[in-house]
Design an enzyme around this catalytic site. Structure first.
Site, PDB file in Angstrom:
ATOM      1  N   TRP A 248       0.816  -1.311   0.012  1.00 47.36           N
ATOM      2  CA  TRP A 248      -0.007   0.045  -0.182  1.00 47.36           C
ATOM      3  C   TRP A 248       0.902   1.208   0.031  1.00 47.36           C
ATOM      4  O   TRP A 248       1.885   1.309   0.739  1.00 47.36           O
ATOM      5  CB  TRP A 248      -0.788   0.029   1.194  1.00 47.36           C
ATOM      6  CG  TRP A 248      -1.584   1.192   1.412  1.00 47.36           C
ATOM      7  CD1 TRP A 248      -2.391   1.729   0.716  1.00 47.36           C
ATOM      8  CD2 TRP A 248      -1.478   2.004   2.633  1.00 47.36           C
ATOM      9  NE1 TRP A 248      -3.055   2.946   1.339  1.00 47.36           N
ATOM     10  CE2 TRP A 248      -2.621   3.041   2.449  1.00 47.36           C
ATOM     11  CE3 TRP A 248      -0.971   1.952   4.041  1.00 47.36           C
ATOM     12  CZ2 TRP A 248      -2.888   4.103   3.342  1.00 47.36           C
ATOM     13  CZ3 TRP A 248      -1.367   2.931   4.766  1.00 47.36           C
ATOM     14  CH2 TRP A 248      -2.100   3.868   4.626  1.00 47.36           C
TER      15      TRP A 248
ATOM     16  N   TYR B 167      -4.943  -0.299  -4.698  1.00 47.04           N
ATOM     17  CA  TYR B 167      -3.636   0.216  -4.403  1.00 47.04           C
ATOM     18  C   TYR B 167      -3.102   0.682  -5.703  1.00 47.04           C
ATOM     19  O   TYR B 167      -2.975  -0.029  -6.692  1.00 47.04           O
ATOM     20  CB  TYR B 167      -2.727  -0.793  -3.720  1.00 47.04           C
ATOM     21  CG  TYR B 167      -3.146  -0.987  -2.213  1.00 47.04           C
ATOM     22  CD1 TYR B 167      -3.978  -0.479  -1.683  1.00 47.04           C
ATOM     23  CD2 TYR B 167      -2.518  -2.308  -1.654  1.00 47.04           C
ATOM     24  CE1 TYR B 167      -4.457  -0.755  -0.201  1.00 47.04           C
ATOM     25  CE2 TYR B 167      -2.939  -2.362  -0.336  1.00 47.04           C
ATOM     26  CZ  TYR B 167      -3.759  -1.683   0.257  1.00 47.04           C
ATOM     27  OH  TYR B 167      -4.038  -2.078   1.337  1.00 47.04           O
TER      28      TYR B 167
END
Length: 335
Positions: free
Chosen positions: A22, A55
């Site tokens: 992330w 992401y």
């Protein structure tokens, strides 16, 4: 090397340290550097990797899939998530509807270059779609062999309980919860953790270093270091702003240094080791922009922090710690 723990009341073993991408892969970090970080994770003994379709708007999954290509698939535990919009963000491009889940798992598998993920997670709770529809869709994903296990992320204790009841009726079980958890953010301790222990879920926690605040690099009264998450305009600075705006919290974090020194740990290692003291935590997710960060953080695996030092940590941080369980509910939007 990294220790393993069982994920919930299942037979799946995961490394105590999970490598997550992330805010890094496909965004802050160039692909070559991202691949180097994944290689460093593998070299350190990490076999568990966490990502999500949202992401970097699907790029993070693609980068991870490419970086893991050639590895023995059975020796890896690959996690991803579904909820947030990707692509053109049409009316059905988000949430936990049957349509979105079944379309999203296929996209994730293609990007990750694998036939299945070990854990497929509801990235938030969907207040619009009936829970029965969501859990049925996850059951079908499992039956199709596209995911071996199902988990949730940032669900309240009541939501977990309702989801587990429906899952059990359909012949599978939720095995994990992925919440934010750190020395400074303990909102899961009052309700989510006891409920998870009762129902057989483990925590796979994100941001164990509080987006970098617990590394001690953000000093009270001083600007964020150049190149740090606190200066990132792609989402990192926004995520960390809550902590950086609190001078007293930053000062208290500096007072943790003697405790880290006493244990022979860096500040980051202390933070990761702290979350792993909770027996309901199966794994702590770490991110990295440099391979050496991975090599350092894995040293938190297997560390035991004596009870008296845990008490000292509590005393040092005092009322800087966020404990209100209602914070979890706030993280799920009404789409």
């Amino acid at each position: 090397m990294v220790n393993y723990r069982n994920l919930g009341r299942s037979g799946l073993k995961v490394t105590e340290i999970t490598y997550g991408n992330w805010l890094t892969h496909g965004s802050q970090v160039e692909n070559e550097q991202a691949t180097a970080c994944v290689r460093a994770a593998l070299d350190a003994g990490i076999t568990t990797f966490d990502t999500a379709d949202v992401y970097a708007n699907t790029k993070a999954e693609s980068v991870l899939g490419e970086a893991l290509k050639g590895e023995r698939r059975q020796s890896l535990e690959i996690f991803t998530k579904v909820f947030w919009p990707t692509g053109p963000k049409g009316a059905n491009d988000s949430g936990l509807s049957r349509k979105h889940i079944l379309e999203s798992i296929d996209g994730s598998l293609e990007r990750l270059q694998t036939d299945y993920v070990d854990l497929y997670q509801a990235h938030r709770y969907d207040h619009v779609t009936p829970l029965e529809e969501t859990i049925q869709a996850f059951a079908d994903v499992v039956r199709q062999g596209k995911a071996l296990y199902i988990g949730v992320s940032e669900w309240t204790a009541d939501q977990i309980r309702a989801g587990q009841e429906l899952a059990t009726q359909l012949g599978f079980r939720l095995v994990s919860s992925q919440p934010q958890y750190s020395m400074l953010w303990r909102v899961i301790e009052a309700e989510v953790v006891p409920t998870s222990e009762e129902l057989g879920l483990s925590q796979v926690v994100w941001s164990p270093v509080a987006q970098g605040v617990l590394t001690g690099k953000y000093l009270p009264g001083q600007p964020a270091p150049e190149g740090s998450r606190g200066t990132d305009d792609k989402g990192g600075a926004q995520m960390i702003s809550r902590f950086l705006s609190q001078e007293e919290t930053l000062r208290r974090v500096q007072d943790l240094r003697p405790i880290a020194d006493e244990l022979g740990l860096s500040m980051a290692q202390l933070a990761v080791a702290w979350v792993l003291q909770n027996p309901n935590v199966a794994s702590a997710i770490i991110g990295a922009s440099r391979p050496e960060q991975v090599a350092e953080n894995v040293k938190a695996s297997g560390v035991t922090i004596p009870a008296e030092l845990l008490a000292r940590i509590d005393s040092v941080l005092g009322d800087s710690v966020v404990t209100d369980p209602r914070e979890t509910e706030k993280s799920s939007p009404r789409l």
